[in-house]
Write a protein that holds these residues in place. Sequence first.
Motif, PDB file in Angstrom:
ATOM      1  N   ASP A 292       2.287  -0.242 -13.016  1.00 30.85           N
ATOM      2  CA  ASP A 292       0.951  -0.287 -13.621  1.00 30.85           C
ATOM      3  C   ASP A 292      -0.010  -1.100 -12.758  1.00 30.85           C
ATOM      4  OD1 ASP A 292       1.836   1.256 -15.734  1.00 30.85           O
ATOM      5  OD2 ASP A 292       2.181  -0.450 -17.074  1.00 30.85           O
ATOM      6  N   TRP A 293       0.467  -2.228 -12.207  1.00 34.45           N
ATOM      7  CA  TRP A 293      -0.390  -3.053 -11.356  1.00 34.45           C
ATOM      8  C   TRP A 293      -0.772  -2.316 -10.072  1.00 34.45           C
ATOM      9  CZ3 TRP A 293      -3.419  -6.900 -12.238  1.00 34.45           C
ATOM     10  CH2 TRP A 293      -3.150  -7.800 -13.269  1.00 34.45           C
ATOM     11  N   VAL A 294       0.188  -1.614  -9.474  1.00 32.92           N
ATOM     12  CA  VAL A 294      -0.129  -0.858  -8.251  1.00 32.92           C
ATOM     13  C   VAL A 294      -1.193   0.191  -8.547  1.00 32.92           C
ATOM     14  CG1 VAL A 294       0.774   0.657  -6.435  1.00 32.92           C
ATOM     15  CG2 VAL A 294       2.160  -1.257  -7.247  1.00 32.92           C
ATOM     16  N   ARG A 295      -1.064   0.853  -9.663  1.00 32.82           N
ATOM     17  CA  ARG A 295      -2.054   1.881 -10.021  1.00 32.82           C
ATOM     18  C   ARG A 295      -3.429   1.253 -10.255  1.00 32.82           C
ATOM     19  NH1 ARG A 295       0.426   6.508 -10.077  1.00 32.82           N
ATOM     20  NH2 ARG A 295       2.615   6.680 -10.727  1.00 32.82           N
ATOM     21  N   THR A 296      -3.447   0.033 -10.772  1.00 34.35           N
ATOM     22  CA  THR A 296      -4.722  -0.662 -10.952  1.00 34.35           C
ATOM     23  C   THR A 296      -5.396  -0.916  -9.610  1.00 34.35           C
ATOM     24  OG1 THR A 296      -4.006  -1.737 -13.000  1.00 34.35           O
ATOM     25  CG2 THR A 296      -5.802  -2.803 -11.775  1.00 34.35           C
ATOM     26  N   TYR A 297      -4.628  -1.384  -8.631  1.00 36.63           N
ATOM     27  CA  TYR A 297      -5.209  -1.631  -7.300  1.00 36.63           C
ATOM     28  C   TYR A 297      -5.587  -0.329  -6.602  1.00 36.63           C
ATOM     29  CZ  TYR A 297      -4.394  -6.623  -7.506  1.00 36.63           C
ATOM     30  OH  TYR A 297      -4.462  -7.957  -7.868  1.00 36.63           O
ATOM     31  N   GLU A 298      -4.820   0.707  -6.839  1.00 37.15           N
ATOM     32  CA  GLU A 298      -5.177   2.018  -6.283  1.00 37.15           C
ATOM     33  C   GLU A 298      -6.541   2.468  -6.801  1.00 37.15           C
ATOM     34  OE1 GLU A 298      -3.503   4.669  -4.335  1.00 37.15           O
ATOM     35  OE2 GLU A 298      -2.530   2.866  -3.541  1.00 37.15           O
TER      36      GLU A 298
END
Length: 311
Positions: free
Chosen positions: A170-176
């Motif tokens: 979820d965090w990676v998708r937020t930064y993406e």
Amino acid sequence: MEEKTTDKKEKRGPQSGKRRESGDESLIPRSASILIMLISAAVALGAIAMLQTQSNEPEAEQRDERTEEKTIPAPPAAEKRLFPVSPTDRRFTVDELRAHGPTASTIYLAIFGRVYDVTKGKQHYGKKGGYSFFAGRDATRSFVSGDFTDAGLTDDLTGLSPDLMLGIEDWVRTYEKDYTYVGILVGRFYDANGRATEALRDAERRIGDGHAARAKENDLKRLFPPCNSRWAAGSGEVWCTTKSGGIARDWVGVPRRFFQAGRKESRCACVKKSGKRSDGSDSGNRGDLDDPRLKLYTDCPVSADTCKIVD
């Protein structure tokens, strides 16, 4: 008279002899001709067979070549990554990433081996920002562990549960979504050639396990929807409606304590109290009330759709 008779015999003798000679001469050439014809036919047939064999050899070779082509194994399919990487993506070393720390003019951070430009969030990641410790490094674990000590600011994901692994995704998708991807970090998750390491593959497998566990959890929530609840000092109440727990249905149900495998604490579940069981089997018109994972709340009536709870 005798002489004439003898002459006639002599004449017949040579004539009959000539017929025999004439007969012998005609038989010999005919046999020879037949033999020659047979030999010629055999030679011709042999020549035809040779020509056919020669003409078939290229076709046979072509068939063999085609067969060989079919048996050539296909190249292995490229691995599918949770977050794809291009061969042309920039590969940062640890030192290069560190140079883009909280005091740099361009601030980068890494998560899950992926590097993002977070300069536009300088108020958060700059020197005086509340998340400055993320800048210039990969501290993936701390995004879900909440441990912001030097030991906790690491990309080592050993021992994290599948549920926490989903938090990392979820965090990676937020930064993406919110920041600019600029490359990958060579180290734990990618090698010097930009290829995934076993650590990345293992992390992706565990994220997959997390999705499977979440799907199972959602199935349980549809079967036993969460109750509505409200709490005050030392007490509270739980109750059921046709939409409690965010699960729309055509029955209300009654509150029960639901003990889920692998969890120490129970949760409140709304339980179907009439008709067949949720799996379609006959329950004697008791719905799911006899499920062994359920227990009554203390001092709560069996058929009540609201239960008071005292700590």
